[in-house]
Scaffold this motif. Structure first.
Motif, PDB file in Angstrom:
ATOM      1  N   LEU A  30      36.874  13.126  20.314  1.00 20.64           N
ATOM      2  CA  LEU A  30      37.211  13.330  21.719  1.00 20.64           C
ATOM      3  C   LEU A  30      36.051  12.977  22.648  1.00 20.64           C
ATOM      4  O   LEU A  30      36.209  12.974  23.872  1.00 20.64           O
ATOM      5  CB  LEU A  30      37.606  14.799  21.966  1.00 20.64           C
ATOM      6  CG  LEU A  30      38.824  15.317  21.196  1.00 20.64           C
ATOM      7  CD1 LEU A  30      39.023  16.798  21.488  1.00 20.64           C
ATOM      8  CD2 LEU A  30      40.071  14.535  21.578  1.00 20.64           C
ATOM      9  N   ARG A  59      43.223  19.422  27.233  1.00 19.71           N
ATOM     10  CA  ARG A  59      42.343  18.939  26.161  1.00 19.71           C
ATOM     11  C   ARG A  59      42.155  20.018  25.092  1.00 19.71           C
ATOM     12  O   ARG A  59      42.175  19.748  23.888  1.00 19.71           O
ATOM     13  CB  ARG A  59      40.984  18.540  26.755  1.00 19.71           C
ATOM     14  CG  ARG A  59      40.033  17.886  25.749  1.00 19.71           C
ATOM     15  CD  ARG A  59      38.636  17.762  26.318  1.00 19.71           C
ATOM     16  NE  ARG A  59      38.073  19.084  26.582  1.00 19.71           N
ATOM     17  CZ  ARG A  59      37.354  19.389  27.658  1.00 19.71           C
ATOM     18  NH1 ARG A  59      37.129  18.490  28.592  1.00 19.71           N
ATOM     19  NH2 ARG A  59      36.874  20.605  27.819  1.00 19.71           N
ATOM     20  N   HIS A  63      43.246  19.718  33.341  1.00 19.04           N
ATOM     21  CA  HIS A  63      42.841  18.689  32.376  1.00 19.04           C
ATOM     22  C   HIS A  63      42.078  19.320  31.202  1.00 19.04           C
ATOM     23  O   HIS A  63      42.301  18.947  30.035  1.00 19.04           O
ATOM     24  CB  HIS A  63      41.965  17.636  33.060  1.00 19.04           C
ATOM     25  CG  HIS A  63      42.727  16.711  33.965  1.00 19.04           C
ATOM     26  ND1 HIS A  63      43.579  15.732  33.492  1.00 19.04           N
ATOM     27  CD2 HIS A  63      42.769  16.611  35.319  1.00 19.04           C
ATOM     28  CE1 HIS A  63      44.114  15.077  34.499  1.00 19.04           C
ATOM     29  NE2 HIS A  63      43.648  15.585  35.622  1.00 19.04           N
ATOM     30  N   ASP A  64      41.172  20.263  31.524  1.00 22.35           N
ATOM     31  CA  ASP A  64      40.402  20.925  30.462  1.00 22.35           C
ATOM     32  C   ASP A  64      41.325  21.724  29.546  1.00 22.35           C
ATOM     33  O   ASP A  64      41.170  21.712  28.306  1.00 22.35           O
ATOM     34  CB  ASP A  64      39.348  21.861  31.070  1.00 22.35           C
ATOM     35  CG  ASP A  64      38.206  21.104  31.727  1.00 22.35           C
ATOM     36  OD1 ASP A  64      38.105  19.879  31.521  1.00 22.35           O
ATOM     37  OD2 ASP A  64      37.412  21.745  32.450  1.00 22.35           O
TER      38      ASP A  64
END
Length: 641
Positions: free
Chosen positions: A124, A255, A251-252
């Protein structure tokens, strides 16, 4: 009082440990005032001019009195200077055995759990982040404190930091498998045991916000709380007493959900799909806001159908994802944490887009990839007054720049400190003989296109006279870039321009090269201490009024007008005066410094309000003749050469 006076006397305890120590009446006055405030559990507001020695003036009574003291500073750099340099000197002078502790925010400490968690997620990370990650891992095997500040081999804004530190959203707290070895927990434990704890303003108000919402308390209770660089705390408190919603959190979270789906929870495909959809909508939402990084009124963006539709889809998808995750609660601590932060995000999104809320400013700010929506209270006076009055204890607020128009009303009214004692202490420096203030004749209006060429010409004259050794301070990045580009073609001096490298690297280069010139904006207007012959001239391009486009300023202006107040005099002038005092304060830093302050704004002498600015500046010799300023600079350079 006798005890305090004896510490600061010519043959006193400080003189025993500081070579060349000289008593300063203002310093002793301030120390006695702080001592009295501690004894009576009062609120005290002190403006102490540059050179007063305010740090020792509050440290001595803090260490001499019983009880626990929290000292909050403006920046982490000042925090470390206070803890590693000033506190040990005062402790040695007093023979004090009080325990001291340095405490930073959680994102300043290595998170062992996140380091371990991301060690298995190398696919990632990009190459740069992987390289930084390997450096963090090597350092992690040797550090005792876990303080990221120890790690000098990666930049301050390294891309790896979010992967190896925690924040209030993703910290697992007592549920963390590494809780017993947590560096933050250890640091907080030391603070709980300490008599004097050194923090920074952001940490202090972050802790107040956490306490207010019932999540807990990082900073332990104290008998005395002292704010240094207190002029900063109004804006910081407003930020933490408000709310925000950031697309970055979405977004975090997406993920992190994907990471769990790939590793430990392979049956949460539905959650992974919903999280990816949420991240995609968040990206769409960002695209409807201005491309450049800027701030603006959120209400105006809510007139755009695309924004409204994206927010509706975001709210619906966020609700769906929360419901999916709710089914899996209790299976994994990481997933439980993601669920909790998304529940909070759902509430925040609703609040920051509710245009019916009174007494707040709804605004946005953009970065290249993210948008943050803010709700900021227009007044914090009542809330902060409640904090400083219950329980009853000592509060001290000090800075070199708190007064406006010879009074404290701007600060005390904004902070709800109506019962505070106030004290104004002049600087011990001989400004009339040490410095000259020049507001040059025949300046164009600040908005005139000719202003740029005028600034370039005046800058060149000052740089030539001082042989470099100048700070050129600007109120806008645009003017900074244009003047820097023009000077690069016309002079040979090394130009150090803000934005080309870190603040500390620029300062180091400036000190090293005696003929260099530093060009900068806001970050260098305060907290920069260059002494002696290294800095002979400070130029300020114009009065530092906040940008009229700033949404928070606009909201404060509208609020002042509704209350029947002159918004220009009540809001804009005080802010600009404080900022100008900070910029001007870069010039004279000790008793032997000499130099010239040039302010290229004719409004100082043509507008009635200019008198307020002039009255707030140190009592330097004044001139309108740029030739007198350059002659004075030349006289300072010649003996040195």
């Amino acid at each position: 009082m006798k005890k305090i006076n004896s510490v600061f006397a010519k043959d006193g305890l400080l003189a025993d440990v500081i070579p060349g120590f000289l008593p300063r009446d203002a310093q002793t006055q301030m120390a006695n005032a702080v001592n009295e405030a501690i004894a009576k559990k009062q609120q005290l507001v002190v403006e102490a001019g540059t050179g007063t020695g305010k740090t020792f003036a509050y440290l001595v009574p803090a260490l001499m009195n019983e009880g626990k003291t929290i000292i909050s500073t403006g920046t982490k750099n000042l925090q470390e200077q206070l803890f590693h340099r000033d506190l040990p000197i005062v402790k040695k002078a007093l023979g004090s055995y009080k325990q001291t502790a340095l405490l930073k925010g959680r994102s300043n400490y290595l998170c062992k759990h996140r380091l371990s968690y991301h060690s298995g997620s190398n696919t990632l990370l990009d190459a740069e982040t992987l390289h930084e990650f390997s450096q963090v891992r090597r350092w992690a095997s040797t550090t005792k404190s876990g303080d990221i500040g120890e790690l000098k081999s990666i930049p301050e804004n390294a891309k790896v930091l979010p992967f190896v530190t925690s924040n209030v959203d993703n910290c697992l707290g007592k549920e963390c498998p590494d809780y017993d070895e947590c560096y933050l927990v250890k640091a907080r434990g030391e603070a709980l045991e300490a008599d004097v704890i050194v923090v920074n303003h952001h940490l202090f108000f972050a802790d107040l916000a956490l306490k207010d919402t019932g999540f807990g308390e990082l900073i332990p209770d104290a008998d005395t709380i002292i704010f240094d660089e207190a002029h900063q705390i109004g804006d910081i408190a407003s930020e933490y007493f408000g709310q925000q919603f950031s697309t970055r959190l979405l977004h975090d979270s997406a993920r992190d959900i994907y990471g769990l789906f790939r590793t430990t929870l392979k049956d949460i495909e539905q959650a992974d799909k919903a999280a990816k959809k949420l991240a995609s909508i968040a990206t769409d939402l960002r695209s409807y806001f201005p491309e450049k990084s800027q701030k603006g009124k959120l209400k105006e963006m809510l007139w755009d159908d695309n924004v409204v539709q994206a927010l509706d889809r975001l709210s619906d998808t966020l609700k769906t994802l929360v419901n999916i995750l709710k089914v899996h609660i209790g299976r994994d601590k990481e997933l439980d944490n993601i669920y909790e932060r998304l529940v909070q995000a759902k509430t925040n999104l609703k609040d920051v887009t509710d245009i019916s809320t009174q007494g707040v400013s709804l605004w946005y700010e953009t970065t290249p990839k993210q948008v943050v929506l803010h709700l900021t209270p227009l007044s914090i006076a009542d809330k902060f007054n409640g904090i400083v009055t219950q329980p009853k204890r000592t509060w001290v607020f000090t800075s070199a720049t708190l007064m406006v128009d010879n009074g404290f009303a701007h600060f005390t009214e904004h902070m709800g400190l109506g019962q505070a004692q106030t004290l104004a202490l002049d600087s011990p420096f001989d400004y009339y003989n040490q410095a000259m203030l020049c507001v040059p004749h025949y300046l164009p209006e600040p908005s005139n296109f000719a202003m740029k060429d005028t600034l370039i010409r005046i800058s060149m004259e000052l740089i030539a006279a001082a042989k470099g050794r100048c700070f050129l301070l600007f109120t806008s990045h645009a003017m900074l870039r244009e003047v820097a580009a023009a000077l690069a073609e016309r002079i040979d001096n090394e130009l150090l321009v803000q934005g080309t490298t870190t603040k500390q690297a620029l300062l180091d280069s400036y000190i090293e090269n005696k003929e260099s010139v530093l060009l900068a904006t806001g970050a260098f207007w305060e907290g920069v201490d260059v002494r002696g012959d290294d800095l002979l001239c400070v130029l300020i391009d114009k009065l530092p009024f906040a940008s009229p486009d700033d949404p928070l300023l606009q909201a404060k202006v509208e609020d002042a007008q509704k209350r029947g107040k002159n918004s220009f005099m009540h809001v804009q002038i005080p802010q600009a005066v404080i900022t100008l005092k900070q910029g001007a304060g870069r010039l004279i830093r000790d008793e032997t410094d000499k130099g010239v302050l040039v302010i290229c704004d004719s409004r100082l002498v043509t507008k009635d309000y200019g008198k307020i600015f002039l009255a707030s500046l140190p009592p330097m010799r004044r001139t309108r003749d740029i030739r007198k300023a350059t002659q004075f600079l030349t006289s300072l350079v010649e003996p040195i050469a």
